[in-house]
Motif scaffolding. Sequence first.
Motif, PDB file in Angstrom:
ATOM      1  N   VAL A  65     -33.667  -6.957  -9.774  1.00 31.73           N
ATOM      2  CA  VAL A  65     -32.808  -7.144  -8.650  1.00 31.73           C
ATOM      3  C   VAL A  65     -32.162  -5.660  -8.268  1.00 31.73           C
ATOM      4  CG1 VAL A  65     -32.282  -9.683  -9.216  1.00 31.73           C
ATOM      5  CG2 VAL A  65     -31.015  -7.604 -10.148  1.00 31.73           C
ATOM      6  N   GLN A  66     -31.763  -5.732  -7.127  1.00 31.46           N
ATOM      7  CA  GLN A  66     -30.700  -4.540  -6.404  1.00 31.46           C
ATOM      8  C   GLN A  66     -29.416  -5.063  -6.824  1.00 31.46           C
ATOM      9  OE1 GLN A  66     -32.742  -3.650  -2.546  1.00 31.46           O
ATOM     10  NE2 GLN A  66     -31.192  -2.163  -2.867  1.00 31.46           N
TER      11      GLN A  66
ATOM     12  N   ASP B 243     -21.409 -14.702 -17.300  1.00 36.54           N
ATOM     13  CA  ASP B 243     -21.506 -14.575 -18.713  1.00 36.54           C
ATOM     14  C   ASP B 243     -22.594 -15.813 -19.347  1.00 36.54           C
ATOM     15  OD1 ASP B 243     -20.547 -12.494 -19.540  1.00 36.54           O
ATOM     16  OD2 ASP B 243     -18.369 -13.248 -19.802  1.00 36.54           O
ATOM     17  N   GLN B 244     -22.283 -16.810 -18.827  1.00 40.91           N
ATOM     18  CA  GLN B 244     -22.915 -18.071 -19.267  1.00 40.91           C
ATOM     19  C   GLN B 244     -24.512 -18.149 -18.601  1.00 40.91           C
ATOM     20  OE1 GLN B 244     -20.699 -21.648 -19.078  1.00 40.91           O
ATOM     21  NE2 GLN B 244     -18.928 -20.329 -18.940  1.00 40.91           N
ATOM     22  N   ARG B 245     -24.854 -17.058 -18.244  1.00 37.11           N
ATOM     23  CA  ARG B 245     -25.991 -16.832 -17.605  1.00 37.11           C
ATOM     24  C   ARG B 245     -26.484 -17.855 -16.371  1.00 37.11           C
ATOM     25  NH1 ARG B 245     -26.544 -13.023 -19.502  1.00 37.11           N
ATOM     26  NH2 ARG B 245     -28.238 -12.613 -18.112  1.00 37.11           N
TER      27      ARG B 245
ATOM     28  N   ASP C  30     -16.408  -7.315  -5.381  1.00 33.89           N
ATOM     29  CA  ASP C  30     -16.686  -6.137  -6.012  1.00 33.89           C
ATOM     30  C   ASP C  30     -16.846  -6.251  -7.653  1.00 33.89           C
ATOM     31  OD1 ASP C  30     -17.509  -3.430  -6.579  1.00 33.89           O
ATOM     32  OD2 ASP C  30     -15.541  -2.542  -6.360  1.00 33.89           O
ATOM     33  N   LEU C  31     -18.210  -6.617  -7.945  1.00 32.72           N
ATOM     34  CA  LEU C  31     -18.328  -7.156  -9.283  1.00 32.72           C
ATOM     35  C   LEU C  31     -19.796  -6.611  -9.803  1.00 32.72           C
ATOM     36  CD1 LEU C  31     -15.908  -8.907  -9.327  1.00 32.72           C
ATOM     37  CD2 LEU C  31     -17.338 -11.101  -9.224  1.00 32.72           C
ATOM     38  N   THR C  32     -19.657  -6.510 -10.939  1.00 29.89           N
ATOM     39  CA  THR C  32     -20.891  -6.029 -11.760  1.00 29.89           C
ATOM     40  C   THR C  32     -21.020  -6.731 -12.921  1.00 29.89           C
ATOM     41  OG1 THR C  32     -20.455  -3.722 -10.987  1.00 29.89           O
ATOM     42  CG2 THR C  32     -22.256  -3.989 -12.422  1.00 29.89           C
ATOM     43  N   HIS C  33     -22.449  -7.226 -12.964  1.00 30.03           N
ATOM     44  CA  HIS C  33     -22.906  -8.002 -14.302  1.00 30.03           C
ATOM     45  C   HIS C  33     -24.201  -8.325 -14.096  1.00 30.03           C
ATOM     46  CE1 HIS C  33     -23.220 -11.424 -16.944  1.00 30.03           C
ATOM     47  NE2 HIS C  33     -22.012 -11.208 -17.374  1.00 30.03           N
ATOM     48  N   ASP C  34     -24.687  -8.259 -15.233  1.00 27.05           N
ATOM     49  CA  ASP C  34     -26.464  -8.485 -15.270  1.00 27.05           C
ATOM     50  C   ASP C  34     -26.897  -9.629 -14.883  1.00 27.05           C
ATOM     51  OD1 ASP C  34     -25.759  -9.742 -17.478  1.00 27.05           O
ATOM     52  OD2 ASP C  34     -27.520  -9.014 -18.580  1.00 27.05           O
ATOM     53  N   CYS C  35     -26.342 -10.724 -14.510  1.00 24.10           N
ATOM     54  CA  CYS C  35     -26.534 -11.984 -14.010  1.00 24.10           C
ATOM     55  C   CYS C  35     -25.779 -12.236 -12.719  1.00 24.10           C
ATOM     56  CB  CYS C  35     -26.159 -12.971 -14.933  1.00 24.10           C
ATOM     57  SG  CYS C  35     -27.178 -14.481 -14.778  1.00 24.10           S
ATOM     58  N   LEU C  36     -25.798 -11.166 -11.928  1.00 25.48           N
ATOM     59  CA  LEU C  36     -25.092 -11.326 -10.753  1.00 25.48           C
ATOM     60  C   LEU C  36     -25.643 -10.284  -9.935  1.00 25.48           C
ATOM     61  CD1 LEU C  36     -21.225 -12.049 -10.461  1.00 25.48           C
ATOM     62  CD2 LEU C  36     -22.028  -9.817  -9.493  1.00 25.48           C
ATOM     63  N   VAL C  37     -25.377 -10.596  -8.560  1.00 29.68           N
ATOM     64  CA  VAL C  37     -25.631  -9.515  -7.497  1.00 29.68           C
ATOM     65  C   VAL C  37     -24.513  -9.707  -6.606  1.00 29.68           C
ATOM     66  CG1 VAL C  37     -28.263  -9.409  -7.770  1.00 29.68           C
ATOM     67  CG2 VAL C  37     -27.080 -11.034  -6.052  1.00 29.68           C
TER      68      VAL C  37
ATOM     69  N   LEU D 239     -33.182 -15.575  -5.959  1.00 31.13           N
ATOM     70  CA  LEU D 239     -34.432 -15.856  -6.492  1.00 31.13           C
ATOM     71  C   LEU D 239     -34.985 -14.957  -7.614  1.00 31.13           C
ATOM     72  CD1 LEU D 239     -35.689 -17.115  -2.899  1.00 31.13           C
ATOM     73  CD2 LEU D 239     -35.189 -18.392  -5.028  1.00 31.13           C
ATOM     74  N   CYS D 240     -34.813 -13.521  -7.518  1.00 32.13           N
ATOM     75  CA  CYS D 240     -35.323 -12.653  -8.236  1.00 32.13           C
ATOM     76  C   CYS D 240     -34.601 -12.799  -9.695  1.00 32.13           C
ATOM     77  CB  CYS D 240     -35.011 -11.263  -7.691  1.00 32.13           C
ATOM     78  SG  CYS D 240     -35.900 -10.726  -6.242  1.00 32.13           S
ATOM     79  N   LEU D 241     -33.296 -13.024  -9.579  1.00 35.65           N
ATOM     80  CA  LEU D 241     -32.495 -13.168 -10.601  1.00 35.65           C
ATOM     81  C   LEU D 241     -33.222 -14.445 -11.300  1.00 35.65           C
ATOM     82  CD1 LEU D 241     -29.885 -11.622 -11.179  1.00 35.65           C
ATOM     83  CD2 LEU D 241     -28.644 -13.104  -9.925  1.00 35.65           C
ATOM     84  N   LEU D 242     -33.606 -15.503 -10.682  1.00 32.23           N
ATOM     85  CA  LEU D 242     -33.997 -16.710 -11.244  1.00 32.23           C
ATOM     86  C   LEU D 242     -35.514 -16.786 -11.840  1.00 32.23           C
ATOM     87  CD1 LEU D 242     -32.972 -19.346  -8.410  1.00 32.23           C
ATOM     88  CD2 LEU D 242     -32.326 -19.506 -10.902  1.00 32.23           C
ATOM     89  N   SER D 243     -36.043 -15.663 -11.260  1.00 32.48           N
ATOM     90  CA  SER D 243     -37.484 -15.755 -11.756  1.00 32.48           C
ATOM     91  C   SER D 243     -37.592 -14.467 -12.780  1.00 32.48           C
ATOM     92  CB  SER D 243     -38.235 -15.580 -10.625  1.00 32.48           C
ATOM     93  OG  SER D 243     -37.986 -14.386  -9.854  1.00 32.48           O
ATOM     94  N   GLY D 244     -36.466 -13.804 -12.733  1.00 37.84           N
ATOM     95  CA  GLY D 244     -36.562 -12.634 -13.742  1.00 37.84           C
ATOM     96  C   GLY D 244     -37.070 -11.216 -13.209  1.00 37.84           C
TER      97      GLY D 244
END
Lengths: 330, 330
Positions: free
Chosen positions: B308-309, B132-134, B143-150, B300-305
Amino acid sequence: MPTIKDVAKLAGVSISTASLAFNHPSRVAEGTRARILDAAKLLQYRPNGAAHDLRIRRTQTIAVLLHDLSGPFYSELVQGVQVEADRCHYNVIISHSNRQDSINRLLYENRVDGAILLDPNVSDEIVLDLADQRFPIAALDRDLTHDCLVSIAADHEGGAYEATRYLLSAGYQNIFFLAGPKNSLDSQLRFRGYQRALIDARLSPPDFPVAHGDFTEAGGMRETEKIVRQGRLPEAIFAANDEMALGVLQVLREHQIEVPNDIGLIGFDDIRIAQYVTPPLSTVHQPMYELGLQAMHQLLCLLSGDPVQPRIVLSTSLILRGTCPVLSEH
Amino acid sequence: MPTIKDVAKLAGVSISTASLAFNHPSRVAEGTRARILDAAKLLQYRPNGAAHDLRIRRTQTIAVLLHDLSGPFYSELVQGVQVEADRCHYNVIISHSNRQDSINRLLYENRVDGAILLDPNVSDEIVLDLADQRFPIAALDRDLTHDCLVSIAADHEGGAYEATRYLLSAGYQNIFFLAGPKNSLDSQLRFRGYQRALIDARLSPPDFPVAHGDFTEAGGMRETEKIVRQGRLPEAIFAANDEMALGVLQVLREHQIEVPNDIGLIGFDDIRIAQYVTPPLSTVHQPMYELGLQAMHQLLCLLSGDPVQPRIVLSTSLILRGTCPVLSEH
DNA sequence: ATGAAAGCGCTAACAA
DNA sequence: TTGTTAGCGCTTTCAT
């Protein structure tokens, strides 16, 4: 990303009061503190570690550099380190990179207050250089002296001496030493112990039968294959580490050479697998947990300016299992 | 302790030129640069990482949180992480502390740019809060879903299904499931796979014989002792992990119950010891290296924007060794 | 009990 | 190519 400034503003106090509320809660009125904490929660405030560390000029963290973390072997070491670190409220981070810049980053850039080194990739030169710069180090399995450094090691030579002597007393005469890489200090020390035991027993130095493996199971297999192929099987093999002993055992089995009846075998390290193979591997146990504990303890002394023991050698113990006869009088 | 200021002074340049010389060597005249580097060496200058990180607002480091690093099991995971991190010039630090403040320090205080989590001690709540805090996270076995998480995991259910099916096709009917701790997601998923295989095979749901161990060898022994003592030996046991299977094997041997003739056994994880025990343990292999690689890659994808899968499931593979019959047609 | 202000060591506009 | 300058976010005297 909110900073302490935002928190202070929202709580209606100055930055310094906010800081106080986090670091010395007792020095700020209860109501004020509550307001500040609420504001922090509301804003999802996350302190900035870098700013903090920069300001207080400490990281309260030490690094453990390992070049290989396979096996519960290193796990135990880290466990020991962790316990001691916890006791003194220090943080531990483990690095196991081989990239030089990654290592430098940790050691040369004040990102940690000190380090525990168990990594042959870092040269003695660098270690001494760091110590020269007053970076506190606990070096495992090295033979180094410096006033900003402590050396900790198991008694490799003594352990090897005991193992070899045991093999001798069990009636094996011709004992082959399967060494590690030529540049490994551990291997050299273990060889020395082996050598000394033979000399002590026979009075005149024999022609030590030795081959160099690379501390891996595959290396152990390779060297054993050679020996078997040449048909010059010794009465026993003392392997400089368990990984290689595993390889020895395997090749011996493939050739239907019975252990310990046809040939005796002792390894070194007491990795966990040793007790699971058939027959269970006799070996020299290294007190990894204790090693970690001591390393961290001495490092903390170095950090706090307390007197240290510059050189610690911990005893090994011979673990007799199935790859050599168990003598009752032992 | 010398700072960049001292270096600049000694070299007779401004602070910014000195900084430039270190960070963008090409942007400073060769002679000047040489002077600066010399000065740095002379003074034994060590850059201050905290100041650097504070300024550039990045650490170029990611943390791997493990609650247990025993076994080459985790070693392989870290290896995968490291390779991918090296490729992108990221640094990796491993933490294996259980102290909450030590974990917070890493995750909540911007001391790393992101984290790979394989640690049941960190609650799902905290993980989501961080996301949540990015704060970018690669979560293993959750088993978690969040747009800042894989989320990355092995196919626990599929692997268990395959193993159970295999046991069934080998003729075992009454298959006992030795589960892990009740709150372990992995164990639950593996149980689900086991369950589904049985249901698929029999059409009507049987009364699943289950006991809960704690994922340790001792736990496996304890539960097996119970079964043996009660005299209700199943035809086969499917253990939720290899550690417990090791315990099963041991107790079975103590009671002279032959594997796989009297009873079949399959574990899960493919820890290294599995291939060394007698008989070698059949098990479900988890692609740890690949898991680590993917975790780091997605992070790394998350970090560089980059896209992601958000959810990756990697296939396991059934490794047939000596604790169950090897069917040729398989 | 709280606030103002200085500065930890570094980088990066921007100016020269 | 090099220097001036303004912070990054935080802690901590020192006042009030």
